[in-house]
Write a protein that holds these residues in place. Sequence first.
Motif, PDB file in Angstrom:
ATOM      1  N   LEU A 195       3.403  -0.196 -12.016  1.00 56.76           N
ATOM      2  CA  LEU A 195       3.099   0.661 -10.873  1.00 56.76           C
ATOM      3  C   LEU A 195       1.740   0.300 -10.267  1.00 56.76           C
ATOM      4  O   LEU A 195       1.613   0.162  -9.052  1.00 56.76           O
ATOM      5  N   TRP A 254       0.784  -0.936  -6.467  1.00 55.47           N
ATOM      6  CA  TRP A 254       0.249   0.250  -5.796  1.00 55.47           C
ATOM      7  C   TRP A 254      -0.038   0.025  -4.313  1.00 55.47           C
ATOM      8  O   TRP A 254       0.344   0.815  -3.466  1.00 55.47           O
ATOM      9  N   GLN A 311       2.286   6.999  -2.546  1.00 55.82           N
ATOM     10  CA  GLN A 311       1.053   6.915  -3.330  1.00 55.82           C
ATOM     11  C   GLN A 311       0.487   8.307  -3.572  1.00 55.82           C
ATOM     12  O   GLN A 311       0.103   8.638  -4.695  1.00 55.82           O
ATOM     13  N   LEU A 346       2.683  10.346  -6.071  1.00 51.11           N
ATOM     14  CA  LEU A 346       2.490   9.853  -7.435  1.00 51.11           C
ATOM     15  C   LEU A 346       1.110  10.236  -7.969  1.00 51.11           C
ATOM     16  O   LEU A 346       0.977  10.644  -9.126  1.00 51.11           O
ATOM     17  N   HIS A 362       1.174  13.930  -8.844  1.00 56.75           N
ATOM     18  CA  HIS A 362       1.948  14.152 -10.071  1.00 56.75           C
ATOM     19  C   HIS A 362       1.156  13.711 -11.301  1.00 56.75           C
ATOM     20  O   HIS A 362       1.110  14.426 -12.300  1.00 56.75           O
TER      21      HIS A 362
END
Length: 96
Positions: free
Chosen positions: A48, A52, A60, A63, A66
């Motif tokens: 990842l 990126w 982006q 994620l 999260h």
Amino acid sequence: MSGESAANALDRWDEDGGAAATVWPLPYETGDLLDVERRVLECLGAALVSEWNGLPTDLQRRLFEHAALGASRDTAQLKVRIARFLHDHKDASDSR
């Protein structure tokens, strides 16, 4: 980008709306992971990070949110650490 302008950019990113600040609980306790499961997560995370910069900005941000809200009691500190890590490794995918 200087450290101060990077910090300002991170502040703006935090303040511009982005994903809703909701807790995203992990479906497991990290201490309960087997070594092989930890290795899988390390490989996924490395993949990842290497991609990126090529991800759409909205992905982006989702994620990032999260990851920052996953399992931390100190979300603000974790956000800074994640942002710093991504900044420090931003050129990793360009060197392939």
